[in-house]
Motif scaffolding. Sequence first.
Motif, PDB file in Angstrom:
ATOM      1  N   GLU A 182      32.062  52.530  34.777  1.00 21.80           N
ATOM      2  CA  GLU A 182      32.384  52.721  36.145  1.00 21.80           C
ATOM      3  C   GLU A 182      33.747  53.218  36.422  1.00 21.80           C
ATOM      4  OE1 GLU A 182      28.583  49.718  37.646  1.00 21.80           O
ATOM      5  OE2 GLU A 182      30.907  49.145  37.916  1.00 21.80           O
ATOM      6  N   LYS A 183      34.609  52.214  36.181  1.00 21.11           N
ATOM      7  CA  LYS A 183      36.086  52.236  36.334  1.00 21.11           C
ATOM      8  C   LYS A 183      36.681  53.385  35.721  1.00 21.11           C
ATOM      9  CE  LYS A 183      37.993  48.466  37.610  1.00 21.11           C
ATOM     10  NZ  LYS A 183      38.452  47.288  37.605  1.00 21.11           N
ATOM     11  N   ALA A 184      36.265  53.708  34.393  1.00 23.54           N
ATOM     12  CA  ALA A 184      36.852  54.737  33.819  1.00 23.54           C
ATOM     13  C   ALA A 184      36.448  56.079  34.618  1.00 23.54           C
ATOM     14  CB  ALA A 184      36.087  54.815  32.119  1.00 23.54           C
ATOM     15  N   GLU A 185      35.393  56.266  35.168  1.00 24.64           N
ATOM     16  CA  GLU A 185      34.861  57.565  35.844  1.00 24.64           C
ATOM     17  C   GLU A 185      36.110  57.571  36.958  1.00 24.64           C
ATOM     18  OE1 GLU A 185      32.736  59.581  35.445  1.00 24.64           O
ATOM     19  OE2 GLU A 185      31.096  58.386  34.147  1.00 24.64           O
ATOM     20  N   PHE A 186      36.394  56.503  37.459  1.00 18.67           N
ATOM     21  CA  PHE A 186      37.520  56.411  38.584  1.00 18.67           C
ATOM     22  C   PHE A 186      38.801  57.025  38.267  1.00 18.67           C
ATOM     23  CE2 PHE A 186      41.127  54.180  40.637  1.00 18.67           C
ATOM     24  CZ  PHE A 186      41.039  54.748  42.000  1.00 18.67           C
ATOM     25  N   TYR A 187      39.277  56.467  36.964  1.00 14.47           N
ATOM     26  CA  TYR A 187      40.405  56.970  36.648  1.00 14.47           C
ATOM     27  C   TYR A 187      40.574  58.246  36.089  1.00 14.47           C
ATOM     28  CZ  TYR A 187      42.419  52.195  36.946  1.00 14.47           C
ATOM     29  OH  TYR A 187      42.850  51.108  37.862  1.00 14.47           O
ATOM     30  N   GLU A 188      39.363  58.827  35.468  1.00 18.54           N
ATOM     31  CA  GLU A 188      39.330  60.147  34.948  1.00 18.54           C
ATOM     32  C   GLU A 188      39.551  61.230  36.257  1.00 18.54           C
ATOM     33  OE1 GLU A 188      36.084  62.796  32.534  1.00 18.54           O
ATOM     34  OE2 GLU A 188      35.392  61.567  34.233  1.00 18.54           O
ATOM     35  N   LYS A 189      39.247  60.681  37.378  1.00 27.59           N
ATOM     36  CA  LYS A 189      39.164  61.741  38.429  1.00 27.59           C
ATOM     37  C   LYS A 189      40.636  61.648  38.979  1.00 27.59           C
ATOM     38  CE  LYS A 189      34.234  61.707  39.751  1.00 27.59           C
ATOM     39  NZ  LYS A 189      33.884  60.740  38.660  1.00 27.59           N
ATOM     40  N   ASN A 190      41.205  60.670  39.115  1.00 27.95           N
ATOM     41  CA  ASN A 190      42.440  60.280  39.851  1.00 27.95           C
ATOM     42  C   ASN A 190      43.765  60.139  38.980  1.00 27.95           C
ATOM     43  OD1 ASN A 190      41.100  60.374  42.587  1.00 27.95           O
ATOM     44  ND2 ASN A 190      39.772  58.662  41.476  1.00 27.95           N
ATOM     45  N   LEU A 191      43.865  60.311  37.720  1.00 28.05           N
ATOM     46  CA  LEU A 191      44.939  59.887  36.966  1.00 28.05           C
ATOM     47  C   LEU A 191      45.697  61.053  36.633  1.00 28.05           C
ATOM     48  CD1 LEU A 191      46.002  57.092  36.357  1.00 28.05           C
ATOM     49  CD2 LEU A 191      45.492  57.501  33.881  1.00 28.05           C
ATOM     50  N   ILE A 192      47.107  61.023  36.557  1.00 23.67           N
ATOM     51  CA  ILE A 192      47.741  62.039  36.101  1.00 23.67           C
ATOM     52  C   ILE A 192      48.881  61.579  35.183  1.00 23.67           C
ATOM     53  CG2 ILE A 192      49.367  62.084  38.120  1.00 23.67           C
ATOM     54  CD1 ILE A 192      49.590  65.068  37.658  1.00 23.67           C
ATOM     55  N   ASN A 193      49.162  62.236  34.097  1.00 19.67           N
ATOM     56  CA  ASN A 193      50.476  61.855  33.304  1.00 19.67           C
ATOM     57  C   ASN A 193      51.507  62.643  33.262  1.00 19.67           C
ATOM     58  OD1 ASN A 193      48.125  61.271  30.741  1.00 19.67           O
ATOM     59  ND2 ASN A 193      49.205  59.513  31.765  1.00 19.67           N
ATOM     60  N   VAL A 194      52.612  62.078  33.486  1.00 15.16           N
ATOM     61  CA  VAL A 194      53.926  62.927  33.830  1.00 15.16           C
ATOM     62  C   VAL A 194      54.802  62.751  32.919  1.00 15.16           C
ATOM     63  CG1 VAL A 194      53.485  62.804  36.416  1.00 15.16           C
ATOM     64  CG2 VAL A 194      54.983  61.066  35.345  1.00 15.16           C
ATOM     65  N   SER A 195      55.871  63.567  32.913  1.00 13.45           N
ATOM     66  CA  SER A 195      56.786  63.835  31.907  1.00 13.45           C
ATOM     67  C   SER A 195      57.506  62.514  31.393  1.00 13.45           C
ATOM     68  CB  SER A 195      58.020  64.841  32.351  1.00 13.45           C
ATOM     69  OG  SER A 195      57.624  66.147  32.513  1.00 13.45           O
ATOM     70  N   CYS A 196      57.514  62.301  29.985  1.00 13.16           N
ATOM     71  CA  CYS A 196      57.814  60.780  29.538  1.00 13.16           C
ATOM     72  C   CYS A 196      58.724  61.045  28.161  1.00 13.16           C
ATOM     73  CB  CYS A 196      56.810  60.115  29.412  1.00 13.16           C
ATOM     74  SG  CYS A 196      55.570  60.620  28.535  1.00 13.16           S
ATOM     75  N   SER A 197      59.213  62.306  27.688  1.00 13.01           N
ATOM     76  CA  SER A 197      59.625  62.481  26.273  1.00 13.01           C
ATOM     77  C   SER A 197      61.128  61.404  26.299  1.00 13.01           C
ATOM     78  CB  SER A 197      60.325  63.958  26.345  1.00 13.01           C
ATOM     79  OG  SER A 197      59.194  64.602  26.354  1.00 13.01           O
ATOM     80  N   SER A 198      61.199  61.040  24.943  1.00 11.67           N
ATOM     81  CA  SER A 198      62.342  60.001  24.909  1.00 11.67           C
ATOM     82  C   SER A 198      63.601  60.487  25.023  1.00 11.67           C
ATOM     83  CB  SER A 198      62.041  59.503  23.581  1.00 11.67           C
ATOM     84  OG  SER A 198      62.248  60.186  22.446  1.00 11.67           O
ATOM     85  N   ASN A 199      63.615  62.041  25.120  1.00 11.86           N
ATOM     86  CA  ASN A 199      64.927  62.818  25.391  1.00 11.86           C
ATOM     87  C   ASN A 199      65.016  63.390  26.803  1.00 11.86           C
ATOM     88  OD1 ASN A 199      63.086  64.738  25.001  1.00 11.86           O
ATOM     89  ND2 ASN A 199      64.176  65.736  23.199  1.00 11.86           N
ATOM     90  N   LEU A 200      64.106  62.779  27.538  1.00  9.31           N
ATOM     91  CA  LEU A 200      64.144  63.059  29.139  1.00  9.31           C
ATOM     92  C   LEU A 200      65.260  62.521  29.829  1.00  9.31           C
ATOM     93  CD1 LEU A 200      62.054  64.491  31.101  1.00  9.31           C
ATOM     94  CD2 LEU A 200      61.162  62.233  31.635  1.00  9.31           C
ATOM     95  N   SER A 201      65.899  63.391  30.314  1.00  6.95           N
ATOM     96  CA  SER A 201      67.306  63.003  31.067  1.00  6.95           C
ATOM     97  C   SER A 201      66.716  62.801  32.727  1.00  6.95           C
ATOM     98  CB  SER A 201      68.290  64.085  31.292  1.00  6.95           C
ATOM     99  OG  SER A 201      67.821  65.130  32.081  1.00  6.95           O
ATOM    100  N   GLU A 202      67.903  61.631  33.051  1.00  5.51           N
ATOM    101  CA  GLU A 202      67.675  61.208  34.278  1.00  5.51           C
ATOM    102  C   GLU A 202      67.543  62.073  35.231  1.00  5.51           C
ATOM    103  OE1 GLU A 202      70.167  57.816  35.560  1.00  5.51           O
ATOM    104  OE2 GLU A 202      70.179  56.999  33.370  1.00  5.51           O
ATOM    105  N   ASP A 203      68.312  63.298  35.259  1.00  2.00           N
ATOM    106  CA  ASP A 203      68.409  64.174  36.111  1.00  2.00           C
ATOM    107  C   ASP A 203      66.956  64.956  36.139  1.00  2.00           C
ATOM    108  OD1 ASP A 203      70.997  64.166  37.150  1.00  2.00           O
ATOM    109  OD2 ASP A 203      71.627  65.710  35.449  1.00  2.00           O
ATOM    110  N   GLU A 204      66.375  65.089  34.868  1.00  2.00           N
ATOM    111  CA  GLU A 204      64.837  65.672  34.981  1.00  2.00           C
ATOM    112  C   GLU A 204      64.054  64.857  35.397  1.00  2.00           C
ATOM    113  OE1 GLU A 204      65.026  68.458  30.625  1.00  2.00           O
ATOM    114  OE2 GLU A 204      65.059  66.136  30.467  1.00  2.00           O
ATOM    115  N   VAL A 205      64.116  63.479  35.560  1.00  2.00           N
ATOM    116  CA  VAL A 205      63.137  62.574  36.167  1.00  2.00           C
ATOM    117  C   VAL A 205      63.138  62.865  37.648  1.00  2.00           C
ATOM    118  CG1 VAL A 205      62.547  60.283  36.590  1.00  2.00           C
ATOM    119  CG2 VAL A 205      63.226  60.697  34.377  1.00  2.00           C
TER     120      VAL A 205
END
Length: 394
Positions: free
Chosen positions: A356-379
């Motif tokens: 049940e809960k997995a269905e909710f997260y599948e519809k409403n979740l997004i992953n955003v930029s998170c590289s370890s060389n991501l700069s604060e300006d890019e965030v």
Amino acid sequence: MTNNKQIPLSVPNLSLDILENIKECIETGWVSTGGRFITEFEEKIAKYVGVERAVSCQSGTSGLHLALRVLGIESGDEVIVPTVTFIAAVNPVKYMSAEPIFMDCDDTLNIDMDRLEDFLENECNYIDGKVINKKTSKQIKAIVVVHVFGNPVDMERLMKIREKYNLKVIEDSTEALGSYYLEGEYKGKYCGTIGDIGVYSFNANKIITTGGGGMVVSNDQELLDEVAFLGVQAKTNSLYFVHDEIGYNYRMTNIQAAFGIDQIDRLEEFIETKIKNYNIYKKALQNIDGLTLLPFRQDTRSNHWFYSILVDKNKYGIDRDELLRKLNEENIQARPLWRLIHKQKPYVGSQSYRIEKAEFYEKNLINVSCSSNLSEDEVEVVVGKLMEYKLPSV
């Protein structure tokens, strides 16, 4: 205004210092599945996570396959798996001609322990040390748990379940290298080192990379001996090419390991950057109604591999899919949660339990930029777009 510079989701953080290692591989000819960097990388990983030994392999997927094999999973057996994961965590069950049983997630996105216990208690019989599925009359031998996005599973509770039902536990720690527990029975223990076998991945999008490659760890040295044996084509006698079992070509190359010995030395630096950027997102998103940054467990030190944002269309004004489209059009790479595995074509006939809960997260979740060389300006660029896209409240 369009963002002209691409901000990727999760890319390698490589240093030209690696070139000396690569040069040595070329000069010595040790470019394939032998060479000193393989041994050195295995030793560094073992030392980092606090185990006696680690065995390298071709990928995280191959490591999971070997883990199932050495734990005795056979044709007709059943293995409990999460539905919220990348499909590579489940496919090795099929490699063994076994069958997966899919479990729901909780709000950490990890396997739901309440549902797991309910299933074992109400849908199974425990007879002579074996868990028998009432529905299929087949034996359930193991549980594969995934530390999703680097957020540690409640291993203390899981290991009690393991003990009660005499099940094997495989820790898919392919996303969780560097995550460990701060409290409880496993205080100081790293993800991957608690269950019967743990597996790490060094794919290009992971927190450290060797381009490909994986690593298997265990506190049972006999299991690791068998993993090492099977991963090099099961040579009983290497001089005369004697093979008494079916093995696999699952070896890591020396060039891959040459990357790894530099990457592992920088892991804590990468985690520090990921935590810092996560906290920038967290502070900013508190001011954007309708977007919620999912937390990591407070009783752990997570590696913060992936950042997850929950989108509430009613408050934010647009839904998850529209937000995905807008970000990617701006050259800001974002992605949805994986398609749930129990709904994928190869698994539509497999057993699943009260998902049940997995269905909710599948519809409403997004992953955003998170590289370890991501700069604060890019965030800040990403955050600016997340603010810009929000529609005014009606």
